[in-house]
Design a protein around this motif. Structure first.
Motif, mmCIF file in Angstrom:
data_model
loop_
_atom_site.group_PDB
_atom_site.id
_atom_site.type_symbol
_atom_site.label_atom_id
_atom_site.label_comp_id
_atom_site.label_asym_id
_atom_site.label_seq_id
_atom_site.Cartn_x
_atom_site.Cartn_y
_atom_site.Cartn_z
ATOM 1 N N VAL A 1 -1.834 -6.960 -0.571
ATOM 2 C CA VAL A 1 -1.926 -5.548 -0.167
ATOM 3 C C VAL A 1 -0.616 -5.085 0.447
ATOM 4 O O VAL A 1 -0.112 -4.003 0.134
ATOM 5 C CB VAL A 1 -3.105 -5.335 0.807
ATOM 6 C CG1 VAL A 1 -3.064 -3.959 1.433
ATOM 7 C CG2 VAL A 1 -4.429 -5.556 0.092
ATOM 8 N N SER A 2 -0.023 -5.901 1.294
ATOM 9 C CA SER A 2 1.256 -5.551 1.918
ATOM 10 C C SER A 2 2.351 -5.362 0.871
ATOM 11 O O SER A 2 3.135 -4.409 0.937
ATOM 12 C CB SER A 2 1.661 -6.649 2.914
ATOM 13 O OG SER A 2 2.887 -6.352 3.506
ATOM 14 N N THR A 3 2.382 -6.249 -0.114
ATOM 15 C CA THR A 3 3.377 -6.142 -1.180
ATOM 16 C C THR A 3 3.164 -4.876 -2.004
ATOM 17 O O THR A 3 4.125 -4.176 -2.336
ATOM 18 C CB THR A 3 3.319 -7.375 -2.095
ATOM 19 O OG1 THR A 3 3.579 -8.539 -1.312
ATOM 20 C CG2 THR A 3 4.335 -7.284 -3.222
ATOM 21 N N LEU A 4 1.911 -4.561 -2.323
ATOM 22 C CA LEU A 4 1.627 -3.344 -3.076
ATOM 23 C C LEU A 4 2.079 -2.107 -2.308
ATOM 24 O O LEU A 4 2.669 -1.183 -2.876
ATOM 25 C CB LEU A 4 0.131 -3.249 -3.393
ATOM 26 C CG LEU A 4 -0.404 -4.266 -4.399
ATOM 27 C CD1 LEU A 4 -1.932 -4.229 -4.425
ATOM 28 C CD2 LEU A 4 0.174 -4.020 -5.777
ATOM 29 N N LEU A 5 1.819 -2.076 -1.007
ATOM 30 C CA LEU A 5 2.242 -0.943 -0.186
ATOM 31 C C LEU A 5 3.761 -0.823 -0.137
ATOM 32 O O LEU A 5 4.311 0.287 -0.227
ATOM 33 C CB LEU A 5 1.679 -1.075 1.227
ATOM 34 C CG LEU A 5 0.166 -0.890 1.355
ATOM 35 C CD1 LEU A 5 -0.307 -1.256 2.756
ATOM 36 C CD2 LEU A 5 -0.229 0.532 1.013
ATOM 37 N N LYS A 6 4.445 -1.948 -0.023
ATOM 38 C CA LYS A 6 5.912 -1.931 0.019
ATOM 39 C C LYS A 6 6.497 -1.442 -1.301
ATOM 40 O O LYS A 6 7.578 -0.857 -1.322
ATOM 41 C CB LYS A 6 6.451 -3.330 0.325
ATOM 42 C CG LYS A 6 6.209 -3.766 1.743
ATOM 43 C CD LYS A 6 6.655 -5.203 1.939
ATOM 44 C CE LYS A 6 6.082 -5.767 3.204
ATOM 45 N NZ LYS A 6 6.317 -7.194 3.329
ATOM 46 N N GLN A 7 5.773 -1.673 -2.396
ATOM 47 C CA GLN A 7 6.238 -1.247 -3.713
ATOM 48 C C GLN A 7 5.745 0.156 -4.070
ATOM 49 O O GLN A 7 5.940 0.628 -5.189
ATOM 50 C CB GLN A 7 5.756 -2.240 -4.784
ATOM 51 C CG GLN A 7 6.299 -3.635 -4.622
ATOM 52 C CD GLN A 7 7.803 -3.682 -4.807
ATOM 53 O OE1 GLN A 7 8.335 -2.991 -5.660
ATOM 54 N NE2 GLN A 7 8.479 -4.484 -4.012
ATOM 55 N N LEU B 1 -5.507 -3.560 -7.352
ATOM 56 C CA LEU B 1 -6.428 -4.684 -7.161
ATOM 57 C C LEU B 1 -7.510 -4.687 -8.235
ATOM 58 O O LEU B 1 -7.889 -5.748 -8.736
ATOM 59 C CB LEU B 1 -7.061 -4.626 -5.767
ATOM 60 C CG LEU B 1 -6.130 -4.920 -4.598
ATOM 61 C CD1 LEU B 1 -6.861 -4.708 -3.274
ATOM 62 C CD2 LEU B 1 -5.555 -6.321 -4.678
ATOM 63 N N THR B 2 -8.001 -3.503 -8.588
ATOM 64 C CA THR B 2 -9.012 -3.406 -9.648
ATOM 65 C C THR B 2 -8.457 -3.929 -10.961
ATOM 66 O O THR B 2 -9.111 -4.711 -11.660
ATOM 67 C CB THR B 2 -9.475 -1.943 -9.810
ATOM 68 O OG1 THR B 2 -10.000 -1.484 -8.563
ATOM 69 C CG2 THR B 2 -10.540 -1.827 -10.878
ATOM 70 N N PHE B 3 -7.249 -3.508 -11.321
ATOM 71 C CA PHE B 3 -6.616 -3.997 -12.549
ATOM 72 C C PHE B 3 -6.422 -5.517 -12.499
ATOM 73 O O PHE B 3 -6.633 -6.211 -13.498
ATOM 74 C CB PHE B 3 -5.278 -3.312 -12.797
ATOM 75 C CG PHE B 3 -5.398 -1.902 -13.315
ATOM 76 C CD1 PHE B 3 -6.448 -1.506 -14.125
ATOM 77 C CD2 PHE B 3 -4.437 -0.961 -12.993
ATOM 78 C CE1 PHE B 3 -6.559 -0.214 -14.611
ATOM 79 C CE2 PHE B 3 -4.533 0.342 -13.474
ATOM 80 C CZ PHE B 3 -5.595 0.717 -14.286
#
Length: 83
Positions: free
Chosen positions: A59-65, A73-75
């Motif tokens: 989640v942290s990585t997704l937010l940073k990107q 996450l669903t995908f």
């Protein structure tokens, strides 16, 4: 004296939600583990703690990107990773 000189910059996080309270990303990442521990008392198993840390890392990585967390996450769960 120094605070008065830089007051606007120091308190900028109060006006703009995009500005973090501090500049220590590692501290912010660890804070979620502490909050989880306070709420539930502790992790029941080491596996549970590892899974929590893994998910928080993703989640942290997704937010940073600047990616949509729920959609990404669903995908990932469906095996349809998109980059």
């Amino acid at each position: 004296m120094r605070f008065q000189q830089y007051k606007t910059a120091i308190l900028a996080f109060l006006r703009d939600a995009q500005i973090p309270f501090d500049n220590n990303q590692a501290e912010r990442d660890i804070r979620m583990v502490k909050v989880k521990t306070k709420i539930s008392g502790a992790f029941c198993t080491t596996t549970g703690a590892e899974q929590f840390a893994r998910i928080r890392s993703i989640v942290s990585t997704l937010l940073k990107q600047n990616l949509f967390v729920l959609k990404s996450l669903t995908f990932a769960i469906q095996g349809r990773l998109q980059f």
